[in-house]
Design an enzyme around this catalytic site. Structure first.
Site, mmCIF file in Angstrom:
data_model
loop_
_atom_site.group_PDB
_atom_site.id
_atom_site.type_symbol
_atom_site.label_atom_id
_atom_site.label_comp_id
_atom_site.label_asym_id
_atom_site.label_seq_id
_atom_site.Cartn_x
_atom_site.Cartn_y
_atom_site.Cartn_z
ATOM 1 N N GLU A 48 -43.844 -86.748 0.612
ATOM 2 C CA GLU A 48 -45.014 -85.916 0.363
ATOM 3 C C GLU A 48 -44.704 -85.010 -0.812
ATOM 4 O OE1 GLU A 48 -47.721 -85.085 4.311
ATOM 5 O OE2 GLU A 48 -46.363 -83.555 3.614
ATOM 6 N N ASP A 59 -49.784 -72.470 3.451
ATOM 7 C CA ASP A 59 -48.327 -72.541 3.364
ATOM 8 C C ASP A 59 -47.681 -71.190 3.601
ATOM 9 O OD1 ASP A 59 -47.744 -75.376 2.593
ATOM 10 O OD2 ASP A 59 -49.162 -74.870 1.008
#
Length: 265
Positions: A48, A59
């Protein structure tokens, strides 16, 4: 068969896929290229690649800072696509998924992005801030290029939404094991197992589990019910820590990746 489908099809019975995450361009695009090669040699089945974005809302601090560093260095979606093209010159089997936010794709243009992603060897796309109900236009262009469209599933996802996702997702679904951002908290393995059983009632795709998997022990526990384990913050922290020592960076990322890969296979 797509590379992603091939990855899961080729796994021997009882073994699970290892999917590491790194942010493209963090510490430099050349280093990212070498990190991708290191991840493959350490057992990665899918990579990824985070597409740098100025506001990575999903995040946690570790990965958010990696976005900041890459954005500051001027790394663009075009650069990420070129990086995948470079990787494909030496590797035609490891699947590559782009994970990022909608704005850079909007600027690029849906059809242009799908075309470029296909030409350069991207296998899947995960757009964190695109709800599946709004994904039709992008999905149609990705479908035309046989690029899988991956979606997030959370512990709070309703059964009705799971049923809807079953009709739009492809490749695999990404189960967010924790409420919150990447790298936060500790996984409740029993809760993961319960959620996995519920997800499988509605979605007939491989399920990868991420957010909170930090080491081989956690990865092994989660892999008992998951089809793949996804690890990001622990690897990205090495990139930050050893940004001025490439050899140490590659060795640290490779060592942890090998441990996790061995634990799930």
């Amino acid at each position: 068969m797509s590379r992603l489908a091939q990855v899961f099809s080729d796994l021997p019975q009882g073994q699970k896929a290892f999917i590491p995450f790194i942010t493209a361009g963090d510490s430099g695009l050349d280093n990212t290229f070498e990190l991708m090669q290191t991840l493959v040699s350490s057992g990665a089945d899918v990579i990824e690649l985070g597409v740098p974005f100025s506001d990575p809302m999903a995040d946690g601090p570790v990965i958010a800072k990696s976005h900041e560093r890459a954005v500051k260095a001027g790394v663009s979606l075009h650069d990420v696509l070129n990086l995948v093209k470079r990787f494909r010159q030496t590797n035609d089997t490891t699947a590559v998924v782009l994970m990022g936010y909608l704005n850079p794709i909007e600027v690029f243009g849906y059809q242009s992005f799908a075309d470029a992603a296909s030409i350069n060897g991207v296998d899947g796309v995960l757009v964190v801030d695109m709800p599946p109900e709004e994904a039709h236009d992008l999905k149609q262009f990705l479908d035309q290029k046989d690029i899988d469209f991956i979606f997030l599933v959370a512990p709070t996802t309703t059964n009705d939404r799971l049923e809807f996702l079953a009709n739009v997702a492809s490749g695999f679904v990404y189960f967010v094991s924790l409420k919150g951002v990447t790298g936060a908290g500790h996984i409740d393995v029993d809760a993961v197992n319960n959620n996995m059983a519920r997800i499988r009632q509605f979605i007939n795709l491989p399920v990868g589990v991420g957010f909170g998997i930090k080491d081989a022990t956690t990865a092994k526990a989660v892999s008992k019910s998951a089809d793949a384990v996804i690890v990001g913050s622990s690897l990205v922290s090495f990139i930050e820590q050893y940004s001025l020592d490439k050899d140490k960076m590659l060795a640290s990322v490779g060592e942890l990746s090998a441990e996790i890969s061995a634990a799930v296979k």
